[in-house]
Design an enzyme around this catalytic site. Sequence first.
Site, mmCIF file in Angstrom:
data_model
loop_
_atom_site.group_PDB
_atom_site.id
_atom_site.type_symbol
_atom_site.label_atom_id
_atom_site.label_comp_id
_atom_site.label_asym_id
_atom_site.label_seq_id
_atom_site.Cartn_x
_atom_site.Cartn_y
_atom_site.Cartn_z
ATOM 1 N N TYR A 1 -7.101 9.808 -2.541
ATOM 2 C CA TYR A 1 -7.012 8.797 -1.481
ATOM 3 C C TYR A 1 -6.889 9.489 -0.115
ATOM 4 O O TYR A 1 -7.594 9.143 0.842
ATOM 5 C CB TYR A 1 -5.806 7.891 -1.742
ATOM 6 C CG TYR A 1 -5.574 6.862 -0.666
ATOM 7 C CD1 TYR A 1 -6.405 5.758 -0.541
ATOM 8 C CD2 TYR A 1 -4.521 7.003 0.235
ATOM 9 C CE1 TYR A 1 -6.206 4.823 0.450
ATOM 10 C CE2 TYR A 1 -4.303 6.061 1.233
ATOM 11 C CZ TYR A 1 -5.149 4.967 1.337
ATOM 12 O OH TYR A 1 -4.949 4.052 2.329
ATOM 13 N N SER B 1 -5.469 5.750 7.748
ATOM 14 C CA SER B 1 -4.115 5.685 7.170
ATOM 15 C C SER B 1 -3.341 6.865 7.741
ATOM 16 O O SER B 1 -3.947 7.841 8.212
ATOM 17 C CB SER B 1 -4.217 5.837 5.653
ATOM 18 O OG SER B 1 -2.958 6.095 5.073
HETATM 19 N N1 LIG Z 1 -1.515 -1.183 2.132
HETATM 20 C C1 LIG Z 1 -1.111 -0.117 2.801
HETATM 21 O O1 LIG Z 1 0.074 0.258 2.794
HETATM 22 C C2 LIG Z 1 -2.085 0.666 3.622
HETATM 23 C C3 LIG Z 1 -3.446 0.399 3.598
HETATM 24 N N2 LIG Z 1 -4.302 1.156 4.379
HETATM 25 C C4 LIG Z 1 -5.745 0.884 4.393
HETATM 26 O O2 LIG Z 1 -5.979 -0.452 4.809
HETATM 27 C C5 LIG Z 1 -7.159 -0.951 4.190
HETATM 28 C C6 LIG Z 1 -6.833 -2.230 3.465
HETATM 29 O O3 LIG Z 1 -5.814 -1.924 2.540
HETATM 30 P P1 LIG Z 1 -5.132 -3.041 1.639
HETATM 31 O O4 LIG Z 1 -5.294 -4.351 2.307
HETATM 32 O O5 LIG Z 1 -3.820 -2.530 1.238
HETATM 33 O O6 LIG Z 1 -6.072 -2.924 0.378
HETATM 34 P P2 LIG Z 1 -6.391 -4.001 -0.686
HETATM 35 O O7 LIG Z 1 -6.705 -3.237 -1.920
HETATM 36 O O8 LIG Z 1 -5.368 -5.070 -0.708
HETATM 37 O O9 LIG Z 1 -7.714 -4.618 -0.083
HETATM 38 C C7 LIG Z 1 -8.854 -3.880 -0.098
HETATM 39 C C8 LIG Z 1 -10.007 -4.741 0.415
HETATM 40 O O10 LIG Z 1 -11.219 -4.035 0.143
HETATM 41 C C9 LIG Z 1 -12.095 -4.889 -0.544
HETATM 42 N N3 LIG Z 1 -12.889 -4.125 -1.495
HETATM 43 C C10 LIG Z 1 -12.458 -3.337 -2.479
HETATM 44 N N4 LIG Z 1 -13.501 -2.857 -3.160
HETATM 45 C C11 LIG Z 1 -14.615 -3.372 -2.582
HETATM 46 C C12 LIG Z 1 -15.999 -3.257 -2.816
HETATM 47 N N5 LIG Z 1 -16.454 -2.492 -3.804
HETATM 48 N N6 LIG Z 1 -16.854 -3.902 -2.000
HETATM 49 C C13 LIG Z 1 -16.400 -4.667 -1.008
HETATM 50 N N7 LIG Z 1 -15.083 -4.830 -0.725
HETATM 51 C C14 LIG Z 1 -14.218 -4.179 -1.498
HETATM 52 C C15 LIG Z 1 -11.231 -5.886 -1.292
HETATM 53 O O11 LIG Z 1 -11.967 -7.025 -1.501
HETATM 54 P P3 LIG Z 1 -11.558 -8.087 -2.629
HETATM 55 O O12 LIG Z 1 -10.306 -8.744 -2.193
HETATM 56 O O13 LIG Z 1 -12.737 -8.993 -2.650
HETATM 57 O O14 LIG Z 1 -11.384 -7.288 -3.893
HETATM 58 C C16 LIG Z 1 -10.094 -6.091 -0.289
HETATM 59 O O15 LIG Z 1 -10.443 -7.085 0.676
HETATM 60 C C17 LIG Z 1 -7.654 0.156 3.253
HETATM 61 O O16 LIG Z 1 -8.628 0.901 3.929
HETATM 62 C C18 LIG Z 1 -6.402 1.000 3.020
HETATM 63 O O17 LIG Z 1 -6.727 2.313 2.705
HETATM 64 C C19 LIG Z 1 -3.839 2.157 5.187
HETATM 65 C C20 LIG Z 1 -2.516 2.448 5.231
HETATM 66 C C21 LIG Z 1 -1.537 1.732 4.479
HETATM 67 C C1 LIG Z 2 1.086 7.144 1.542
HETATM 68 C C2 LIG Z 2 0.058 6.134 1.533
HETATM 69 O O1 LIG Z 2 -0.605 5.962 0.544
HETATM 70 C C3 LIG Z 2 -0.221 5.380 2.820
HETATM 71 N N1 LIG Z 2 0.915 4.842 3.420
HETATM 72 C C4 LIG Z 2 -1.279 4.324 2.574
HETATM 73 O O2 LIG Z 2 -0.972 3.355 1.843
HETATM 74 O O3 LIG Z 2 -2.370 4.519 3.087
#
Ligand SMILES: NC(=O)C1=CN([C@@H]2O[C@H](COP(=O)(O)OP(=O)(O)OC[C@H]3O[C@@H](n4cnc5c(N)ncnc54)[C@H](OP(=O)(O)O)[C@@H]3O)[C@@H](O)[C@H]2O)C=CC1
Ligand SMILES: CC(=O)[C@H](N)C(=O)O
Length: 151
Positions: A58, A45
Amino acid sequence: MMTSLHEDDWDKMVDVNCKGLLNGIGAVLGGMVERKKGHIVNISSDSGLKGFIGVSVYCGTKFFVEGVTESMRQEVAKHNVKVTTIQPGFVALDGPERAQKDPEAFALCSPPADLEVLQPENIAQAVLYAVSQPSFVAVNQMLVQPTGQPL
Ligand SMILES: NC(=O)C1=CN([C@@H]2O[C@H](COP(=O)(O)OP(=O)(O)OC[C@H]3O[C@@H](n4cnc5c(N)ncnc54)[C@H](OP(=O)(O)O)[C@@H]3O)[C@@H](O)[C@H]2O)C=CC1
Ligand SMILES: CC(=O)[C@H](N)C(=O)O
């Protein structure tokens, strides 16, 4: 917020973002080294490069992703295994919901209403770019942010 002391959230974030990363790497790295070919893409991120108010734990987990990835890249390069970190900024998903339990943090880390945030496809394109390079080209990091919100 650190001051809210949501210890159950800390545990979950460390388990998913840190231990989950290690488990994922552990599941595939041995085979890649054996085959002398492979590519691991870790989703970090912009919070892995800079601290953001309201999401301290986080951010800590994402600095972990950066540290592990940078170190292991140097360990496995000799086995022809590439390791990329993608650093997305705000994506139009439920990212800030990670702070929903904590209204103060949620307010501080949500994108401004007028910011055109990234779509998941923009990050998918970044991953595709990284993994489709010739074997002698390593895209080690990609910081992909909304144009309106640079670090
Ligand atoms: N959204 C954003 O703005 C940003 C996101 N990110 C990173 O991108 C990645 C995805 O984020 P995002 O899509 O927003 O997150 P979400 O919370 O929407 O999705 C997270 C994913 O992780 C899975 N997950 C959560 N807990 C577990 C577990 N215990 N075991 C297995 N799988 C698990 C979920 O599965 P399930 O659906 O089955 O619960 C889901 O597919 C993360 O690493 C996040 O930090 C980075 C920058 C910005
Ligand atoms: C500031 C934040 O939390 C970042 N953009 C993320 O969602 O990983």
